[in-house]
Design a protein around this motif. Structure first.
Motif, PDB file in Angstrom:
ATOM      1  N   ASP A  15      23.201  67.149  75.077  1.00 39.93           N
ATOM      2  CA  ASP A  15      22.929  68.067  76.184  1.00 39.93           C
ATOM      3  C   ASP A  15      22.826  67.267  77.480  1.00 39.93           C
ATOM      4  O   ASP A  15      21.931  66.415  77.614  1.00 39.93           O
ATOM      5  N   VAL A  16      23.711  67.529  78.431  1.00 46.78           N
ATOM      6  CA  VAL A  16      23.699  66.769  79.686  1.00 46.78           C
ATOM      7  C   VAL A  16      22.467  67.057  80.542  1.00 46.78           C
ATOM      8  O   VAL A  16      22.146  66.281  81.439  1.00 46.78           O
ATOM      9  N   GLU A  17      21.784  68.154  80.258  1.00 48.95           N
ATOM     10  CA  GLU A  17      20.575  68.493  81.012  1.00 48.95           C
ATOM     11  C   GLU A  17      19.396  67.592  80.641  1.00 48.95           C
ATOM     12  O   GLU A  17      18.448  67.462  81.405  1.00 48.95           O
ATOM     13  N   THR A  18      19.452  66.980  79.463  1.00 48.52           N
ATOM     14  CA  THR A  18      18.401  66.077  79.013  1.00 48.52           C
ATOM     15  C   THR A  18      18.799  64.654  79.393  1.00 48.52           C
ATOM     16  O   THR A  18      19.848  64.169  78.974  1.00 48.52           O
ATOM     17  N   THR A  19      17.982  64.009  80.197  1.00 46.78           N
ATOM     18  CA  THR A  19      18.315  62.652  80.614  1.00 46.78           C
ATOM     19  C   THR A  19      17.483  61.644  79.832  1.00 46.78           C
ATOM     20  O   THR A  19      16.297  61.852  79.568  1.00 46.78           O
ATOM     21  N   SER A  20      18.135  60.565  79.476  1.00 44.25           N
ATOM     22  CA  SER A  20      17.441  59.469  78.812  1.00 44.25           C
ATOM     23  C   SER A  20      18.220  58.188  79.066  1.00 44.25           C
ATOM     24  O   SER A  20      19.415  58.215  79.354  1.00 44.25           O
ATOM     25  N   ILE A  21      17.528  57.086  78.973  1.00 47.33           N
ATOM     26  CA  ILE A  21      18.152  55.779  79.154  1.00 47.33           C
ATOM     27  C   ILE A  21      18.655  55.325  77.789  1.00 47.33           C
ATOM     28  O   ILE A  21      17.866  55.023  76.901  1.00 47.33           O
ATOM     29  N   THR A  22      19.963  55.302  77.637  1.00 46.78           N
ATOM     30  CA  THR A  22      20.557  54.922  76.350  1.00 46.78           C
ATOM     31  C   THR A  22      20.834  53.420  76.325  1.00 46.78           C
ATOM     32  O   THR A  22      20.787  52.743  77.359  1.00 46.78           O
ATOM     33  N   GLU A  23      21.172  52.926  75.148  1.00 52.17           N
ATOM     34  CA  GLU A  23      21.563  51.522  75.003  1.00 52.17           C
ATOM     35  C   GLU A  23      22.762  51.205  75.896  1.00 52.17           C
ATOM     36  O   GLU A  23      22.852  50.131  76.476  1.00 52.17           O
ATOM     37  N   VAL A  24      23.656  52.165  76.032  1.00 46.72           N
ATOM     38  CA  VAL A  24      24.851  51.979  76.858  1.00 46.72           C
ATOM     39  C   VAL A  24      24.451  51.719  78.312  1.00 46.72           C
ATOM     40  O   VAL A  24      24.969  50.809  78.954  1.00 46.72           O
ATOM     41  N   VAL A  25      23.534  52.517  78.836  1.00 48.70           N
ATOM     42  CA  VAL A  25      23.069  52.344  80.215  1.00 48.70           C
ATOM     43  C   VAL A  25      22.450  50.955  80.388  1.00 48.70           C
ATOM     44  O   VAL A  25      22.750  50.247  81.356  1.00 48.70           O
ATOM     45  N   LYS A  26      21.614  50.545  79.455  1.00 48.78           N
ATOM     46  CA  LYS A  26      20.978  49.224  79.538  1.00 48.78           C
ATOM     47  C   LYS A  26      22.024  48.120  79.540  1.00 48.78           C
ATOM     48  O   LYS A  26      21.918  47.147  80.297  1.00 48.78           O
ATOM     49  N   ASN A  27      23.054  48.263  78.706  1.00 45.97           N
ATOM     50  CA  ASN A  27      24.091  47.236  78.650  1.00 45.97           C
ATOM     51  C   ASN A  27      24.926  47.185  79.928  1.00 45.97           C
ATOM     52  O   ASN A  27      25.290  46.104  80.389  1.00 45.97           O
ATOM     53  N   LEU A  28      25.213  48.347  80.505  1.00 44.98           N
ATOM     54  CA  LEU A  28      25.954  48.363  81.765  1.00 44.98           C
ATOM     55  C   LEU A  28      25.120  47.752  82.895  1.00 44.98           C
ATOM     56  O   LEU A  28      25.653  47.025  83.739  1.00 44.98           O
ATOM     57  N   GLU A  29      23.819  48.034  82.892  1.00 44.44           N
ATOM     58  CA  GLU A  29      22.936  47.421  83.892  1.00 44.44           C
ATOM     59  C   GLU A  29      22.904  45.906  83.727  1.00 44.44           C
ATOM     60  O   GLU A  29      22.926  45.162  84.706  1.00 44.44           O
ATOM     61  N   GLN A  30      22.869  45.448  82.481  1.00 45.36           N
ATOM     62  CA  GLN A  30      22.880  44.011  82.206  1.00 45.36           C
ATOM     63  C   GLN A  30      24.182  43.373  82.683  1.00 45.36           C
ATOM     64  O   GLN A  30      24.163  42.294  83.276  1.00 45.36           O
ATOM     65  N   LEU A  31      25.304  44.028  82.451  1.00 43.38           N
ATOM     66  CA  LEU A  31      26.593  43.514  82.939  1.00 43.38           C
ATOM     67  C   LEU A  31      26.605  43.417  84.459  1.00 43.38           C
ATOM     68  O   LEU A  31      27.111  42.448  85.022  1.00 43.38           O
ATOM     69  N   ALA A  32      26.044  44.410  85.124  1.00 38.76           N
ATOM     70  CA  ALA A  32      26.003  44.405  86.585  1.00 38.76           C
ATOM     71  C   ALA A  32      25.117  43.272  87.093  1.00 38.76           C
ATOM     72  O   ALA A  32      25.487  42.540  88.012  1.00 38.76           O
ATOM     73  N   PHE A  33      23.955  43.125  86.481  1.00 34.81           N
ATOM     74  CA  PHE A  33      22.991  42.119  86.920  1.00 34.81           C
ATOM     75  C   PHE A  33      23.478  40.698  86.636  1.00 34.81           C
ATOM     76  O   PHE A  33      23.417  39.827  87.494  1.00 34.81           O
ATOM     77  N   THR A  43      27.541  61.339  81.711  1.00 28.42           N
ATOM     78  CA  THR A  43      27.449  61.918  80.376  1.00 28.42           C
ATOM     79  C   THR A  43      28.254  63.214  80.354  1.00 28.42           C
ATOM     80  O   THR A  43      28.511  63.824  81.392  1.00 28.42           O
ATOM     81  N   CYS A  44      28.629  63.612  79.147  1.00 34.19           N
ATOM     82  CA  CYS A  44      29.289  64.900  78.979  1.00 34.19           C
ATOM     83  C   CYS A  44      28.898  65.461  77.617  1.00 34.19           C
ATOM     84  O   CYS A  44      28.539  64.721  76.703  1.00 34.19           O
ATOM     85  N   ASP A  45      28.941  66.787  77.504  1.00 33.73           N
ATOM     86  CA  ASP A  45      28.626  67.412  76.218  1.00 33.73           C
ATOM     87  C   ASP A  45      29.686  68.431  75.807  1.00 33.73           C
ATOM     88  O   ASP A  45      29.584  69.065  74.771  1.00 33.73           O
ATOM     89  N   THR A  46      30.723  68.576  76.641  1.00 26.79           N
ATOM     90  CA  THR A  46      31.825  69.497  76.334  1.00 26.79           C
ATOM     91  C   THR A  46      33.134  68.863  76.785  1.00 26.79           C
ATOM     92  O   THR A  46      33.140  67.920  77.582  1.00 26.79           O
ATOM     93  N   ILE A  47      34.247  69.433  76.320  1.00 26.10           N
ATOM     94  CA  ILE A  47      35.560  68.962  76.764  1.00 26.10           C
ATOM     95  C   ILE A  47      35.736  69.232  78.258  1.00 26.10           C
ATOM     96  O   ILE A  47      36.328  68.442  78.983  1.00 26.10           O
ATOM     97  N   GLU A  48      35.155  70.335  78.732  1.00 33.48           N
ATOM     98  CA  GLU A  48      35.218  70.646  80.162  1.00 33.48           C
ATOM     99  C   GLU A  48      34.451  69.599  80.973  1.00 33.48           C
ATOM    100  O   GLU A  48      34.889  69.202  82.052  1.00 33.48           O
ATOM    101  N   GLY A  49      33.321  69.145  80.429  1.00 30.91           N
ATOM    102  CA  GLY A  49      32.546  68.098  81.094  1.00 30.91           C
ATOM    103  C   GLY A  49      33.309  66.776  81.139  1.00 30.91           C
ATOM    104  O   GLY A  49      33.268  66.059  82.140  1.00 30.91           O
ATOM    105  N   LEU A  50      34.005  66.461  80.064  1.00 27.70           N
ATOM    106  CA  LEU A  50      34.841  65.259  80.023  1.00 27.70           C
ATOM    107  C   LEU A  50      35.932  65.357  81.081  1.00 27.70           C
ATOM    108  O   LEU A  50      36.119  64.439  81.885  1.00 27.70           O
ATOM    109  N   GLU A  51      36.613  66.482  81.097  1.00 25.23           N
ATOM    110  CA  GLU A  51      37.700  66.678  82.062  1.00 25.23           C
ATOM    111  C   GLU A  51      37.178  66.649  83.496  1.00 25.23           C
ATOM    112  O   GLU A  51      37.761  66.001  84.371  1.00 25.23           O
ATOM    113  N   GLU A  52      36.059  67.324  83.727  1.00 26.78           N
ATOM    114  CA  GLU A  52      35.469  67.365  85.067  1.00 26.78           C
ATOM    115  C   GLU A  52      35.063  65.969  85.549  1.00 26.78           C
ATOM    116  O   GLU A  52      35.320  65.590  86.688  1.00 26.78           O
ATOM    117  N   SER A  53      34.447  65.196  84.667  1.00 24.80           N
ATOM    118  CA  SER A  53      34.004  63.850  85.039  1.00 24.80           C
ATOM    119  C   SER A  53      35.176  62.940  85.368  1.00 24.80           C
ATOM    120  O   SER A  53      35.155  62.214  86.354  1.00 24.80           O
TER     121      SER A  53
END
Length: 186
Positions: A15-33, A43-53
């Motif tokens: 559900d894109v309405e629920t926000t949380s810090i995932t392992e992916v986010v932490k790893n991307l932050e580490q790559l940036a730093f 994030t996306c939870d539907t094919i429309e969300g994927l296409e929109e993003s």
């Protein structure tokens, strides 16, 4: 690449309405730093969300040409992705983004097995214009591909030939590449 590697990461969530810090986010932050690798995370939870993003990135982000890697973290198997309990083939995804991924590398995390026939891979590359598709043939729920993904992404800072990058990845982390069954279609 010239100097900077840019990553657009799209993670499938329940559900894109629920926000949380995932392992992916932490790893991307580490790559940036640690390595200065810039990324956009959505994030996306539907094919429309994927296409929109992806369309927002394509049409609204004036730096889209800088994003060489499209990093997809989503469930699925073989040549499908799963969003909200619906499966979509990579052929369907290719048709959504016909001609819009020119020169991009689509990299799937090992949340999904990437298992394409030569014809499926070539179809995707031809329709989208993508330079390559990479991912893993093995899923280990207790072992994510994040360590290998970070190394793979960082190698783009040094060079631009995807085949040489994969060869170097295997030289650096052969056992992990074999365990997760790293795959490249180009």
């Amino acid at each position: 690449m010239d100097s900077d590697t840019f990553i657009f990461c799209l993670e499938a969530v329940p559900d894109v309405e629920t926000t949380s810090i995932t392992e992916v986010v932490k790893n991307l932050e580490q790559l940036a730093f640690e390595q200065g690798i810039t990324s956009i995370y959505k994030t996306c939870d539907t094919i429309e969300g994927l296409e929109e993003s992806l369309n927002a990135l394509l049409y609204a982000d004036h730096n889209f040409t800088d994003y060489e890697i499209i990093y997809l973290v989503m469930q699925g198997e073989g040549n499908t992705i799963c969003l909200n309990d619906y499966y979509y083939s990579l052929e369907e995804i290719a048709e959504l983004f016909e001609g819009k991924m020119t020169g991009k590398i689509l990299h799937f995390a090992n949340a999904k097995i990437l298992d394409l026939t030569e014809e499926e891979a070539q179809y995707f590359l031809d329709i989208t214009g993508a330079r390559a598709i990479s991912g893993y043939g093995a899923v280990f729920h207790k072992l994510t591909s994040s360590t290998l993904d970070k190394i793979f992404f960082s190698l783009f800072e040094e060079q631009d030939n995807v085949v040489e990058i994969v060869q170097e990845l295997f030289q650096k982390k052969y056992d992990l590449c074999k365990l997760l069954d790293f795959r490249l279609y180009y």
